[in-house]
Enzyme design. Structure first.
Site, PDB file in Angstrom:
ATOM      1  N   ASP A  26       0.834  -1.205   0.000  1.00  0.00           N
ATOM      2  CA  ASP A  26       0.000   0.000   0.000  1.00  0.00           C
ATOM      3  C   ASP A  26       0.870   1.257   0.000  1.00  0.00           C
ATOM      4  OD1 ASP A  26      -2.383   1.384  -0.026  1.00  0.00           O
ATOM      5  OD2 ASP A  26      -2.699   1.257   2.142  1.00  0.00           O
ATOM      6  N   ASN A  28       1.194   3.450  -2.896  1.00  0.00           N
ATOM      7  CA  ASN A  28       1.689   3.897  -4.216  1.00  0.00           C
ATOM      8  C   ASN A  28       1.186   5.298  -4.572  1.00  0.00           C
ATOM      9  OD1 ASN A  28       2.788   1.388  -4.497  1.00  0.00           O
ATOM     10  ND2 ASN A  28       1.297   0.633  -5.982  1.00  0.00           N
ATOM     11  N   HIS A  43       2.033   3.613  -9.058  1.00  0.00           N
ATOM     12  CA  HIS A  43       1.773   2.195  -9.358  1.00  0.00           C
ATOM     13  C   HIS A  43       2.921   1.612 -10.190  1.00  0.00           C
ATOM     14  CE1 HIS A  43      -2.042   2.493  -7.464  1.00  0.00           C
ATOM     15  NE2 HIS A  43      -2.565   3.301  -8.365  1.00  0.00           N
ATOM     16  N   GLU A  73     -12.173  -4.695  -3.981  1.00  0.00           N
ATOM     17  CA  GLU A  73     -12.713  -3.361  -3.664  1.00  0.00           C
ATOM     18  C   GLU A  73     -12.076  -2.259  -4.518  1.00  0.00           C
ATOM     19  OE1 GLU A  73     -11.868  -5.653  -1.144  1.00  0.00           O
ATOM     20  OE2 GLU A  73     -14.014  -6.085  -1.093  1.00  0.00           O
ATOM     21  N   ASN A  74     -10.951  -2.556  -5.125  1.00  0.00           N
ATOM     22  CA  ASN A  74     -10.248  -1.508  -5.883  1.00  0.00           C
ATOM     23  C   ASN A  74     -10.990  -1.080  -7.152  1.00  0.00           C
ATOM     24  OD1 ASN A  74      -6.955  -2.713  -4.912  1.00  0.00           O
ATOM     25  ND2 ASN A  74      -8.110  -0.974  -4.090  1.00  0.00           N
ATOM     26  N   ARG A 194       2.514  -4.845   6.079  1.00  0.00           N
ATOM     27  CA  ARG A 194       1.701  -3.828   5.401  1.00  0.00           C
ATOM     28  C   ARG A 194       2.488  -2.529   5.347  1.00  0.00           C
ATOM     29  NH1 ARG A 194      -4.617  -2.599   4.815  1.00  0.00           N
ATOM     30  NH2 ARG A 194      -4.348  -0.827   3.442  1.00  0.00           N
ATOM     31  N   SER A 202      -7.842  -4.975   5.154  1.00  0.00           N
ATOM     32  CA  SER A 202      -8.416  -4.638   3.833  1.00  0.00           C
ATOM     33  C   SER A 202      -8.773  -5.899   3.025  1.00  0.00           C
ATOM     34  CB  SER A 202      -7.445  -3.755   3.035  1.00  0.00           C
ATOM     35  OG  SER A 202      -7.194  -2.548   3.721  1.00  0.00           O
TER      36      SER A 202
END
Ligand code: IPE
Ligand code: IPE
Ligand code: MG
Length: 250
Positions: A26, A28, A43, A73-74, A194, A202
């Site tokens: 996480d 980016n 990204h 969810e993205n 993470r 998440s």
């Protein structure tokens, strides 16, 4: 610890080196925004970093690296960002097809890949086919992955087997249920990292991380380098893993 001694420790079965490291990559977007760049640039940098971290894990003697690349969810993000992420993945896989086979890295994909764009699906199948027989280090890329979606998918597959007489609810064990998950055959991650500082799962590996040690760092994913990986592994070595029992440490 030097790279060499780590390597030897890993190969000699150092119980302090995790076999399986999972990473929620996480940060980016924030990495790019802090540089005045579009989120897509983050990204891109994140994808480059995955290559570097996968190579480091392999050198260390870790057997599995599982990364969260795109969640169920993205899809809620603006279409332009989703399209850019999928295009980057495609580009990344196209470049990786040869290098992964050459570097002896097996790539496996976890998630509902059936709904991804056809070109990406074709590349996933190609990469899978090319690297399938590689033994040793394996990188698992979670794509359109959600822990709940995975559990639902597993429950459906198990129910189908029951209806066909191939399985019975009375005999279902945790080990047998694990076999219905997208992660079938993988050991549970001992260490979950993470980046980006959020203290939440998440929807990542809900079943598999039941007893993982959770290392959270504020470092953003594109900045998570070898030093930080070593720090996470050193921290892991200090953990007292009790699994609900009592400490075996003095
Ligand atoms: C993680 O970085 C990559 C994906 C979710 C695809 P983010 O894009 O979530 O970055 P932040 O959290 O907004 O900084
Ligand atoms: C988790 O990051 C998903 C991936 C890294 C692919 P998110 O940025 O999507 O997570 P939330 O929205 O902060 O929980
Ligand atoms: Mg994020």
């Amino acid at each position: 610890m030097t790279l060499l001694s780590q390597n030897q420790a890993g190969r000699a079965g150092d119980s302090c080196l995790p076999r399986h490291v999972a990473v929620i990559m996480d940060g980016n977007g924030r990495w790019a925004q802090r540089r005045g760049l579009p989120r897509t640039a983050g990204h891109r940098a994140g994808a480059e970093n995955f290559r570097a971290v996968a190579t480091a894990c392999k050198e260390l003697g870790i057997e599995h690296l599982t990364v969260y690349a795109f969640s169920t969810e993205n899809w809620k993000r603006p279409k332009a960002e989703v399209d850019a992420i999928l295009a980057l993945l495609e580009q990344y896989l196209r470049e990786s097809v040869e290098t992964m086979a050459r570097d002896r890295i097996r790539l496996r994909f976890l998630g509902d890949t059936a709904v991804l764009p056809p070109r990406l699906r074709a590349l996933i199948a190609e990469t899978d086919g090319l690297t399938r027989r590689i033994e040793g280090f394996q990188a698992n890329v979670c794509l359109n992955y959600g822990g709940r979606a995975e559990l639902l998918h597993a429950a459906q597959a198990f129910t189908r087997d029951c209806m066909e007489g191939k399985a019975s609810p009375d005999n279902l064990t945790e080990a047998a249920f694990s076999g219905y998950l997208w992660s079938a055959g993988l050991p549970d991650p001992e260490l979950l990292i993470r980046t980006g500082g959020e203290l939440r799962l998440s929807n990542f590996l809900l079943w598999q991380c039941a007893y993982s040690e959770f290392y959270v760092t504020d470092t953003l994913w594109p900045d998570f380098g070898r030093d930080e990986l070593d720090r996470a592994l050193d921290w892991y070595r200090t953990r007292d893993r009790r699994f609900g029992g009592l400490s075996t440490k003095k």
